[in-house]
Design an enzyme around this catalytic site. Sequence first.
Site, PDB file in Angstrom:
ATOM      1  N   SER A  13      -0.567   1.795   3.164  1.00  0.00           N
ATOM      2  CA  SER A  13      -1.523   1.716   2.063  1.00  0.00           C
ATOM      3  C   SER A  13      -1.479   0.340   1.436  1.00  0.00           C
ATOM      4  O   SER A  13      -0.436  -0.084   0.922  1.00  0.00           O
ATOM      5  CB  SER A  13      -1.214   2.773   1.003  1.00  0.00           C
ATOM      6  OG  SER A  13      -1.962   2.516  -0.171  1.00  0.00           O
ATOM      7  N   HIS A  38      -4.840   1.849   5.410  1.00  0.00           N
ATOM      8  CA  HIS A  38      -5.268   2.842   4.420  1.00  0.00           C
ATOM      9  C   HIS A  38      -5.668   2.144   3.126  1.00  0.00           C
ATOM     10  O   HIS A  38      -4.896   1.353   2.568  1.00  0.00           O
ATOM     11  CB  HIS A  38      -4.131   3.823   4.153  1.00  0.00           C
ATOM     12  CG  HIS A  38      -4.530   5.022   3.348  1.00  0.00           C
ATOM     13  ND1 HIS A  38      -5.149   6.121   3.904  1.00  0.00           N
ATOM     14  CD2 HIS A  38      -4.389   5.306   2.018  1.00  0.00           C
ATOM     15  CE1 HIS A  38      -5.370   7.028   2.964  1.00  0.00           C
ATOM     16  NE2 HIS A  38      -4.932   6.551   1.809  1.00  0.00           N
ATOM     17  N   ASP A  40      -6.910   2.815  -0.699  1.00  0.00           N
ATOM     18  CA  ASP A  40      -6.993   3.802  -1.779  1.00  0.00           C
ATOM     19  C   ASP A  40      -7.999   3.345  -2.826  1.00  0.00           C
ATOM     20  O   ASP A  40      -7.752   2.389  -3.566  1.00  0.00           O
ATOM     21  CB  ASP A  40      -5.622   3.982  -2.432  1.00  0.00           C
ATOM     22  CG  ASP A  40      -4.654   4.739  -1.540  1.00  0.00           C
ATOM     23  OD1 ASP A  40      -5.000   5.845  -1.102  1.00  0.00           O
ATOM     24  OD2 ASP A  40      -3.551   4.224  -1.288  1.00  0.00           O
ATOM     25  N   MET A  42      -9.846   4.095  -6.248  1.00  0.00           N
ATOM     26  CA  MET A  42      -9.666   4.891  -7.466  1.00  0.00           C
ATOM     27  C   MET A  42     -10.611   4.390  -8.554  1.00  0.00           C
ATOM     28  O   MET A  42     -10.838   3.185  -8.674  1.00  0.00           O
ATOM     29  CB  MET A  42      -8.224   4.800  -7.960  1.00  0.00           C
ATOM     30  CG  MET A  42      -7.182   5.168  -6.935  1.00  0.00           C
ATOM     31  SD  MET A  42      -5.510   5.089  -7.630  1.00  0.00           S
ATOM     32  CE  MET A  42      -4.522   5.191  -6.137  1.00  0.00           C
ATOM     33  N   HIS A  71      -9.807   6.143   1.506  1.00  0.00           N
ATOM     34  CA  HIS A  71      -9.558   7.384   0.759  1.00  0.00           C
ATOM     35  C   HIS A  71     -10.178   7.244  -0.624  1.00  0.00           C
ATOM     36  O   HIS A  71      -9.699   6.477  -1.460  1.00  0.00           O
ATOM     37  CB  HIS A  71      -8.039   7.600   0.681  1.00  0.00           C
ATOM     38  CG  HIS A  71      -7.624   8.774  -0.144  1.00  0.00           C
ATOM     39  ND1 HIS A  71      -6.322   8.918  -0.610  1.00  0.00           N
ATOM     40  CD2 HIS A  71      -8.306   9.848  -0.608  1.00  0.00           C
ATOM     41  CE1 HIS A  71      -6.236  10.040  -1.303  1.00  0.00           C
ATOM     42  NE2 HIS A  71      -7.429  10.614  -1.330  1.00  0.00           N
ATOM     43  N   MET A  73     -10.759   8.370  -4.153  1.00  0.00           N
ATOM     44  CA  MET A  73     -10.314   9.175  -5.286  1.00  0.00           C
ATOM     45  C   MET A  73     -11.261   8.870  -6.438  1.00  0.00           C
ATOM     46  O   MET A  73     -10.903   8.265  -7.446  1.00  0.00           O
ATOM     47  CB  MET A  73      -8.853   8.846  -5.611  1.00  0.00           C
ATOM     48  CG  MET A  73      -7.893   9.407  -4.585  1.00  0.00           C
ATOM     49  SD  MET A  73      -6.213   8.721  -4.702  1.00  0.00           S
ATOM     50  CE  MET A  73      -6.415   7.258  -3.674  1.00  0.00           C
ATOM     51  N   MET A 142      -2.450  15.646  -0.114  1.00  0.00           N
ATOM     52  CA  MET A 142      -1.727  14.815  -1.073  1.00  0.00           C
ATOM     53  C   MET A 142      -0.382  15.454  -1.382  1.00  0.00           C
ATOM     54  O   MET A 142      -0.314  16.641  -1.725  1.00  0.00           O
ATOM     55  CB  MET A 142      -2.528  14.663  -2.362  1.00  0.00           C
ATOM     56  CG  MET A 142      -3.825  13.879  -2.238  1.00  0.00           C
ATOM     57  SD  MET A 142      -3.585  12.181  -1.675  1.00  0.00           S
ATOM     58  CE  MET A 142      -2.519  11.514  -2.980  1.00  0.00           C
ATOM     59  N   GLY A 150       4.107   4.898  -5.293  1.00  0.00           N
ATOM     60  CA  GLY A 150       5.526   4.936  -5.608  1.00  0.00           C
ATOM     61  C   GLY A 150       6.033   6.215  -6.224  1.00  0.00           C
ATOM     62  O   GLY A 150       7.159   6.251  -6.742  1.00  0.00           O
ATOM     63  N   ASP A 178      -0.261  11.924   2.378  1.00  0.00           N
ATOM     64  CA  ASP A 178      -0.238  10.734   1.523  1.00  0.00           C
ATOM     65  C   ASP A 178       0.546  11.044   0.257  1.00  0.00           C
ATOM     66  O   ASP A 178       0.188  11.953  -0.492  1.00  0.00           O
ATOM     67  CB  ASP A 178      -1.685  10.348   1.175  1.00  0.00           C
ATOM     68  CG  ASP A 178      -1.778   9.064   0.363  1.00  0.00           C
ATOM     69  OD1 ASP A 178      -0.738   8.478   0.018  1.00  0.00           O
ATOM     70  OD2 ASP A 178      -2.923   8.655   0.068  1.00  0.00           O
ATOM     71  N   GLY A 180       4.629   9.549  -1.302  1.00  0.00           N
ATOM     72  CA  GLY A 180       6.079   9.652  -1.202  1.00  0.00           C
ATOM     73  C   GLY A 180       6.620   9.682   0.207  1.00  0.00           C
ATOM     74  O   GLY A 180       7.742  10.149   0.439  1.00  0.00           O
ATOM     75  N   SER A 201       4.756   1.816  -0.562  1.00  0.00           N
ATOM     76  CA  SER A 201       5.948   1.052  -0.916  1.00  0.00           C
ATOM     77  C   SER A 201       6.990   1.095   0.192  1.00  0.00           C
ATOM     78  O   SER A 201       7.729   0.117   0.394  1.00  0.00           O
ATOM     79  CB  SER A 201       6.544   1.581  -2.232  1.00  0.00           C
ATOM     80  OG  SER A 201       6.784   2.975  -2.162  1.00  0.00           O
TER      81      SER A 201
END
Length: 228
Positions: A13, A38, A40, A42, A71, A73, A142, A150, A178, A180, A201
């Site tokens: 990501s 990936h 993200d 948002m 993705h 969101m 998710m 993170g 996606d 952790g 991360s």
Amino acid sequence: MTAFDRNLKIAPSILSADFAAFGAEVRAIEAQGADWVHVDVMDGHFVPNITFGPQLVRAIRPHVTTVMDVHLMIAPVDPYIDAFADAGADILTAHVEAGPHIHRTLQAIRGAGMKAGVALNPGTPAEAVAPLLDDVDLVLAMTVNPGFGGQKFLHPMLDKIAALRAMIGNREIHLEVDGGVDTATAPLVAQAGADALVAGSAVFRGGSVETASVYGENIAAIRAAAQG
């Protein structure tokens, strides 16, 4: 995109990348073994953060040689589908929670020439995608509440991943996870049935464009953990 296969994909990501050097970061992670890139997106409304839009997708498209996995969101989704298609997204994933007409959204994504994904927040049961499986190319589970990178992996989601894997059956649908994902959680989600792992991360930690071999080491470690 290449023909469908269920071999494990690692999708770093870029939310965890250096925002001032996205092109170089994308080239670095691909050179170091990333299968997908990936992105993200948002909006500060559907989730409590603001990140990227179609302009960023368009800017990094020339640097992506694998698959750009976008993705969303955001809510609503439909007014922005064509913009992301024009910008060069390969996969466009919308949340089932983002609007009342998810079938229409998924059909519009495919109609715009992209692969269609549907994402589920942790609080949404697996059964929510059952009526959608003929309209999707990817299901994204998710394993954190979306909005920030993170976060800690939510272990109760493993049963949900397994349920989604069973629902997908032999269909040519990727099951992506996606949130952790690292060397500790990658084997758990892979065993539950995921074949595409988003890691932010855990990929970028400790590295940079100048020390991109660290990215390669991190990607290889996640892949090795997932494959047992």
